[in-house]
Design a protein around this motif. Structure first.
Motif, PDB file in Angstrom:
ATOM      1  N   HIS A 128       6.491   4.434 -10.552  1.00 59.01           N
ATOM      2  CA  HIS A 128       6.153   3.305 -10.546  1.00 59.01           C
ATOM      3  C   HIS A 128       7.206   2.396 -11.891  1.00 59.01           C
ATOM      4  O   HIS A 128       6.651   2.193 -12.875  1.00 59.01           O
ATOM      5  CB  HIS A 128       4.562   3.605 -11.848  1.00 59.01           C
ATOM      6  CG  HIS A 128       3.438   4.278 -10.852  1.00 59.01           C
ATOM      7  ND1 HIS A 128       2.469   4.608 -11.361  1.00 59.01           N
ATOM      8  CD2 HIS A 128       3.901   4.267  -9.378  1.00 59.01           C
ATOM      9  CE1 HIS A 128       1.210   5.121 -10.168  1.00 59.01           C
ATOM     10  NE2 HIS A 128       2.659   4.656  -9.061  1.00 59.01           N
ATOM     11  N   THR A 174       2.172  -6.181 -12.351  1.00 66.51           N
ATOM     12  CA  THR A 174       2.014  -5.063 -11.253  1.00 66.51           C
ATOM     13  C   THR A 174       0.802  -4.371 -11.196  1.00 66.51           C
ATOM     14  O   THR A 174       0.660  -4.336 -12.739  1.00 66.51           O
ATOM     15  CB  THR A 174       2.703  -4.098 -11.055  1.00 66.51           C
ATOM     16  OG1 THR A 174       3.873  -5.317 -11.430  1.00 66.51           O
ATOM     17  CG2 THR A 174       2.956  -3.652 -10.365  1.00 66.51           C
ATOM     18  N   TYR A 175       0.242  -4.259 -10.359  1.00 65.79           N
ATOM     19  CA  TYR A 175      -1.987  -4.080 -10.430  1.00 65.79           C
ATOM     20  C   TYR A 175      -1.450  -3.015  -9.438  1.00 65.79           C
ATOM     21  O   TYR A 175      -0.786  -3.022  -8.583  1.00 65.79           O
ATOM     22  CB  TYR A 175      -2.843  -4.695 -10.630  1.00 65.79           C
ATOM     23  CG  TYR A 175      -2.539  -6.103 -11.811  1.00 65.79           C
ATOM     24  CD1 TYR A 175      -3.326  -5.753 -12.615  1.00 65.79           C
ATOM     25  CD2 TYR A 175      -1.983  -6.677 -11.599  1.00 65.79           C
ATOM     26  CE1 TYR A 175      -3.335  -6.337 -13.715  1.00 65.79           C
ATOM     27  CE2 TYR A 175      -2.468  -8.221 -12.812  1.00 65.79           C
ATOM     28  CZ  TYR A 175      -3.019  -7.346 -13.437  1.00 65.79           C
ATOM     29  OH  TYR A 175      -2.716  -8.920 -14.482  1.00 65.79           O
ATOM     30  N   LEU A 176      -2.446  -1.717 -10.288  1.00 71.06           N
ATOM     31  CA  LEU A 176      -2.737  -0.777  -8.563  1.00 71.06           C
ATOM     32  C   LEU A 176      -3.839  -0.325  -8.519  1.00 71.06           C
ATOM     33  O   LEU A 176      -5.177  -0.968  -9.767  1.00 71.06           O
ATOM     34  CB  LEU A 176      -1.802   0.763  -9.160  1.00 71.06           C
ATOM     35  CG  LEU A 176      -0.198   0.292  -9.139  1.00 71.06           C
ATOM     36  CD1 LEU A 176       0.327   2.297  -9.625  1.00 71.06           C
ATOM     37  CD2 LEU A 176       0.917  -0.008  -8.154  1.00 71.06           C
ATOM     38  N   ILE A 213      -0.564  -2.400  -4.160  1.00 63.96           N
ATOM     39  CA  ILE A 213      -0.212  -2.599  -4.993  1.00 63.96           C
ATOM     40  C   ILE A 213      -0.184  -4.619  -5.235  1.00 63.96           C
ATOM     41  O   ILE A 213      -0.583  -4.999  -4.301  1.00 63.96           O
ATOM     42  CB  ILE A 213       1.675  -2.409  -5.101  1.00 63.96           C
ATOM     43  CG1 ILE A 213       2.030  -3.190  -6.308  1.00 63.96           C
ATOM     44  CG2 ILE A 213       1.736  -3.325  -4.005  1.00 63.96           C
ATOM     45  CD1 ILE A 213       3.565  -2.673  -6.399  1.00 63.96           C
ATOM     46  N   ASP A 241      -6.641   2.151  -7.083  1.00 66.21           N
ATOM     47  CA  ASP A 241      -6.295   3.339  -6.158  1.00 66.21           C
ATOM     48  C   ASP A 241      -7.336   3.246  -5.895  1.00 66.21           C
ATOM     49  O   ASP A 241      -9.006   3.493  -5.972  1.00 66.21           O
ATOM     50  CB  ASP A 241      -6.784   4.292  -7.588  1.00 66.21           C
ATOM     51  CG  ASP A 241      -7.042   5.760  -6.560  1.00 66.21           C
ATOM     52  OD1 ASP A 241      -7.677   5.679  -6.027  1.00 66.21           O
ATOM     53  OD2 ASP A 241      -7.562   6.993  -7.560  1.00 66.21           O
ATOM     54  N   TYR A 299       0.814  -0.899   0.110  1.00 65.73           N
ATOM     55  CA  TYR A 299       0.243  -0.121   0.115  1.00 65.73           C
ATOM     56  C   TYR A 299       0.522   1.312  -0.270  1.00 65.73           C
ATOM     57  O   TYR A 299       1.874   1.011   0.739  1.00 65.73           O
ATOM     58  CB  TYR A 299      -0.760   0.084   1.042  1.00 65.73           C
ATOM     59  CG  TYR A 299      -1.741   1.325   1.190  1.00 65.73           C
ATOM     60  CD1 TYR A 299      -2.627   1.615   0.626  1.00 65.73           C
ATOM     61  CD2 TYR A 299      -1.113   1.835   2.483  1.00 65.73           C
ATOM     62  CE1 TYR A 299      -3.329   2.815   1.373  1.00 65.73           C
ATOM     63  CE2 TYR A 299      -1.974   3.224   2.796  1.00 65.73           C
ATOM     64  CZ  TYR A 299      -3.461   3.625   1.755  1.00 65.73           C
ATOM     65  OH  TYR A 299      -4.381   4.966   1.622  1.00 65.73           O
ATOM     66  N   ASP A 300       0.403   2.637  -1.184  1.00 60.11           N
ATOM     67  CA  ASP A 300       1.137   3.833  -0.993  1.00 60.11           C
ATOM     68  C   ASP A 300       0.374   4.329  -0.161  1.00 60.11           C
ATOM     69  O   ASP A 300      -0.721   4.599  -0.731  1.00 60.11           O
ATOM     70  CB  ASP A 300       1.477   3.736  -2.539  1.00 60.11           C
ATOM     71  CG  ASP A 300       1.863   5.074  -3.155  1.00 60.11           C
ATOM     72  OD1 ASP A 300       2.120   5.994  -1.610  1.00 60.11           O
ATOM     73  OD2 ASP A 300       1.951   5.354  -3.845  1.00 60.11           O
ATOM     74  N   ASP A 331      -3.098   3.960  -2.831  1.00 60.99           N
ATOM     75  CA  ASP A 331      -2.510   3.032  -3.968  1.00 60.99           C
ATOM     76  C   ASP A 331      -2.512   1.589  -3.335  1.00 60.99           C
ATOM     77  O   ASP A 331      -1.496   2.113  -2.447  1.00 60.99           O
ATOM     78  CB  ASP A 331      -2.244   3.659  -5.535  1.00 60.99           C
ATOM     79  CG  ASP A 331      -1.741   4.042  -5.600  1.00 60.99           C
ATOM     80  OD1 ASP A 331      -3.784   4.386  -5.783  1.00 60.99           O
ATOM     81  OD2 ASP A 331      -1.150   4.728  -6.829  1.00 60.99           O
ATOM     82  N   TRP A 378      -8.808  -0.272 -11.295  1.00 66.86           N
ATOM     83  CA  TRP A 378      -8.170  -0.738 -11.174  1.00 66.86           C
ATOM     84  C   TRP A 378      -6.633   0.027 -12.359  1.00 66.86           C
ATOM     85  O   TRP A 378      -7.444   0.554 -13.403  1.00 66.86           O
ATOM     86  CB  TRP A 378      -7.704  -2.605 -11.472  1.00 66.86           C
ATOM     87  CG  TRP A 378      -8.371  -3.229 -10.570  1.00 66.86           C
ATOM     88  CD1 TRP A 378      -9.108  -3.728 -10.190  1.00 66.86           C
ATOM     89  CD2 TRP A 378      -7.857  -3.652  -9.401  1.00 66.86           C
ATOM     90  NE1 TRP A 378      -9.379  -4.579  -9.143  1.00 66.86           N
ATOM     91  CE2 TRP A 378      -8.065  -4.213  -8.309  1.00 66.86           C
ATOM     92  CE3 TRP A 378      -6.362  -3.537  -9.133  1.00 66.86           C
ATOM     93  CZ2 TRP A 378      -7.748  -5.366  -7.518  1.00 66.86           C
ATOM     94  CZ3 TRP A 378      -5.509  -4.498  -8.635  1.00 66.86           C
ATOM     95  CH2 TRP A 378      -6.500  -5.276  -7.711  1.00 66.86           C
ATOM     96  N   PRO A 395       0.750   0.075 -13.562  1.00 65.71           N
ATOM     97  CA  PRO A 395       1.770   0.691 -14.135  1.00 65.71           C
ATOM     98  C   PRO A 395       2.211   0.385 -15.030  1.00 65.71           C
ATOM     99  O   PRO A 395       2.920  -0.232 -15.830  1.00 65.71           O
ATOM    100  CB  PRO A 395       1.841   0.642 -12.885  1.00 65.71           C
ATOM    101  CG  PRO A 395       2.077  -0.295 -12.017  1.00 65.71           C
ATOM    102  CD  PRO A 395       0.131  -0.911 -12.958  1.00 65.71           C
ATOM    103  N   TYR A 432       6.538   3.766  -5.487  1.00 62.52           N
ATOM    104  CA  TYR A 432       5.380   3.945  -5.861  1.00 62.52           C
ATOM    105  C   TYR A 432       6.049   5.759  -6.302  1.00 62.52           C
ATOM    106  O   TYR A 432       4.236   5.970  -6.574  1.00 62.52           O
ATOM    107  CB  TYR A 432       4.987   5.077  -4.205  1.00 62.52           C
ATOM    108  CG  TYR A 432       4.315   2.811  -3.122  1.00 62.52           C
ATOM    109  CD1 TYR A 432       4.241   1.772  -3.949  1.00 62.52           C
ATOM    110  CD2 TYR A 432       5.120   3.284  -1.971  1.00 62.52           C
ATOM    111  CE1 TYR A 432       3.276   1.290  -3.068  1.00 62.52           C
ATOM    112  CE2 TYR A 432       4.250   1.849  -1.165  1.00 62.52           C
ATOM    113  CZ  TYR A 432       3.882   1.168  -1.487  1.00 62.52           C
ATOM    114  OH  TYR A 432       3.296  -0.158  -1.299  1.00 62.52           O
TER     115      TYR A 432
END
Ligand SMILES: *[C@@H]1O[C@H](CO)[C@@H](O)[C@H](O)[C@H]1NC(C)=O
Ligand SMILES: *[C@@H]1O[C@H](CO)[C@@H](O)[C@H](O)[C@H]1NC(C)=O
Ligand SMILES: *[C@@H]1O[C@H](CO)[C@@H](O)[C@H](O)[C@H]1NC(C)=O
Ligand SMILES: *[C@@H]1O[C@H](CO)[C@@H](O)[C@H](O)[C@H]1NC(C)=O
Ligand SMILES: *[C@@H]1O[C@H](CO)[C@@H](O)[C@H](O)[C@H]1NC(C)=O
Ligand SMILES: *[C@@H]1O[C@H](CO)[C@@H](O)[C@H](O)[C@H]1NC(C)=O
Ligand SMILES: *[C@@H]1O[C@H](CO)[C@@H](O)[C@H](O)[C@H]1NC(C)=O
Length: 517
Positions: free
Chosen positions: A160, A92-94, A77, A96, A69-70, A75, A102, A105, A157
């Motif tokens: 990206h 890799t997925y983010l 991750i 929000d 978590y950012d 976000d 979703w 990045p 973060y």
């Protein structure tokens, strides 16, 4: 199962008639030897299903993904994990968490176009180090060939991109290890470093001892113009007890209490990595890194496969900093009776200082007036924050992604286990935020109508049919090995999952009973 061995060290010859008596009464005796609390203060807990609210190109179903978590951008991750085909992934997925959208990045042009090789069951954690580094760290894991990896990566973060951490001293090669870091641990502003723990885990076919504890210290700089300057140093920690069992696949968390770091590992598997269904021990181990001491309290919930552990980061009571939540996983219903807890979203609150358990049934997410709960699942990735991750309730949230359910379906569901800022110590009790008692759902649920129930007994082992007569052919004291459960002639009971492997490893309690001490 180790617990049974400790409770029943039979070093003298026992007549088989006595043995049969012991066998048939063992599940009762074992249940009464375990203790459960029905008045431990816990926060009001509620499950919330976010799955239907998410948009954008999100991950498919994954088990044992890495999660982080950012806080600056809110976000979540998700990296890697095992696909429904059983293949480690490298995407890799983010997510929000403000917009519930979703995305995948893309690294800026001026940063190295590299990312970690595919893996699942890695150790991961936060590396928030002022202006030096803000990233998600991924350590080791299970690679494409099924073998353990020993590389370390960090996702930046801010910009990206991924950077490989330059390791200056060799460390462990493991997957499904215990460890990680507690996001509350302050970074060392003098050495500009953060650290992560790795204990036990699979080194291939076999698990390694939880006494094999390693500390990784990460320092250096991570930014788009200095993308290759993060360094890592491994050092081995030597716990007082050098003979902790070999365990991989535990439910695990690193928890900071005061200034002390604890590695908490519950259950796991001590044999081959092929049959995760064999990972059915329930024994918790608590290793205090600062004093090198450990405890192994009794278990209470049904031994789970692929359960997850989350620290209780709620601040409504001081006692919460000694609590971890054991979530999800699956268990063998042919061997254990859990009184339907897991199907109702059971959360087990383990006080790792006192070694005590409470089995809690949280409130669910109401759909058409009926509360809903996440189905039991293995390998869900969890992340906890001392604040709400979605919405603005006075609460601390644990977010849960993916897993594999008891029928073998891989999942991409996202749930939140919300702990409201309050204290309950009795079933169905109300608390300051209970309001008019009308349960709400969704990310904006504020606790109204939320209460919990305490289960009143520990899970119990189901005693296997003992009138088979065939075991009388075994002399329990002349055998130096546990008898193979496959030759007891018992019918194979109906199980919620792959019984063939579970049945073997979860040998009847009687097998442990007649082990020589
Ligand atoms: C959670 O939400 C998703 C999407 O709406 C739905 O498919 C799933 O059945 C829900 N889970 C439960 C247990 O209600
Ligand atoms: C990883 O494993 C390889 C091969 O065994 C070894 O050469 C290397 O030093 C290890 N690296 C680390 C960081 O442990
Ligand atoms: C960083 O490392 C990558 C991979 O080795 C390399 O391609 C890139 O040129 C390096 N960048 C800098 C700024 O050194
Ligand atoms: C070390 O831990 C093991 C497993 O819990 C236990 O059996 C053993 O007694 C412990 N040894 C010591 C010296 O505490
Ligand atoms: C695990 O699976 C691999 C590959 O499928 C196989 O070679 C190995 O013998 C298996 N190990 C055990 C202990 O079953
Ligand atoms: C949570 O409760 C504690 C203790 O009552 C209080 O100090 C804190 O401000 C509360 N936090 C929130 C977000 O309401
Ligand atoms: C709590 O409420 C539930 C649902 O109304 C009920 O089934 C249960 O018996 C209650 N438990 C206690 C201890 O009052």
């Amino acid at each position: 199962m180790g617990k049974d061995r400790r409770l029943w060290p039979l070093s003298h010859p026992v007549a088989s008639t006595t043995l049969f008596f012991l066998i048939s009464s063992v599940s009762f005796l074992q249940a009464s030897a375990q203790s459960i609390s029905t008045n431990t203060p816990v926060p009001p807990l509620q499950w919330i299903n976010l799955t239907g609210l998410l948009t954008g190109p999100g991950p498919g179903p994954l088990k044992d993904a890495s999660i982080g978590y950012d806080p600056a951008h809110q976000d979540l991750i998700i990296f890697g994990g095992e696909s429904a085909q059983g293949i480690p992934q490298a995407q890799t997925y983010l997510l929000d968490l403000q917009t519930l959208t979703w995305s995948q990045p893309t690294a800026p042009d001026d940063t190295p176009a590299q990312s970690p090789p595919a893996r699942s069951a890695a150790i991961s954690g936060q590396d928030l180090a002022a202006s030096y580094r803000n990233g998600h760290v991924v350590i080791g894991g299970r690679g494409n060939d099924g073998e353990p990896l020993n590389d370390t990566w960090e996702f930046d973060y801010t910009n990206h991109f991924w950077s490989q951490v330059k390791i200056t001293t060799p460390g462990p090669s493991v997957f499904a290890a215990a460890g990680g870091n507690d996001p509350r641990t302050p970074f060392d502003a003098t050495a500009l470093s953060n650290f992560f723990f790795v204990a036990g885990g699979f080194t291939g076919e076999k698990a390694t001892s939880l006494s094999n504890i390693w500390k990784l210290t990460i320092a250096g700089t991570l930014s788009s113009n200095l993308p290759n300057l993060t360094t890592g140093t491994w050092e081995q920690i030597h716990p007082n007890n050098q003979s902790l069992p070999a365990v991989g696949g535990s439910a695990t968390a690193v928890v900071l209490q005061g200034s002390q770091q604890h590695v908490v590992a519950v259950g796991g598997c001590d044999t081959s990595t092929n049959s995760t269904a064999a990972c059915a021990q329930g024994q918790p181990y608590v290793i205090d890194i600062d004093t090198s001491s450990n405890t192994a309290p009794a278990n209470c919930p049904a031994p789970r496969i692929g359960a997850s552990l989350a620290p209780n980061l709620n601040t409504a009571s001081q006692s919460f900093d000694q609590q971890v939540f054991l979530l999800l996983g699956t268990f063998d219903s042919s061997q254990w009776q859990d009184d339907g807890g897991l199907d109702q979203g059971e959360v087990d609150v383990f006080n790792f200082n006192a070694g005590t358990w409470a089995r809690i049934l949280p409130a669910g997410d109401p759909v058409d007036g009926h509360p809903t709960f996440p189905s039991p699942r293995e390998g869900a990735a969890v992340f906890s924050l001392g604040q709400p991750l979605v919405g603005s309730a006075a609460a601390s949230d644990t977010i849960v992604f993916g897993g594999k359910d008891a029928t073998g379906n891989y999942l991409s569901e996202v749930w939140v286990l919300r702990a409201y800022n309050g204290t309950i110590s009795q079933s169905n009790a109300t608390w300051s935020g209970f309001g008019n008692g009308q349960l709400q759902g969704g990310p904006s649920a504020n606790g109204q109508g939320v209460t919990i129930q305490y289960m009143s007994s520990c899970a119990s082992a189901i005693s296997q049919p003992s009138g088979t007569g065939s075991s009388s052919g075994h002399s329990p004291t002349s055998s130096s090995k546990p008898p193979s459960p496959t030759n007891t002639g018992q019918p194979i009971p109906v199980s919620r999952f792959d019984t063939s492997t579970v049945h073997k490893s979860l040998a009847p309690v009687s097998a442990a009973l007649i082990l020589p001490a």
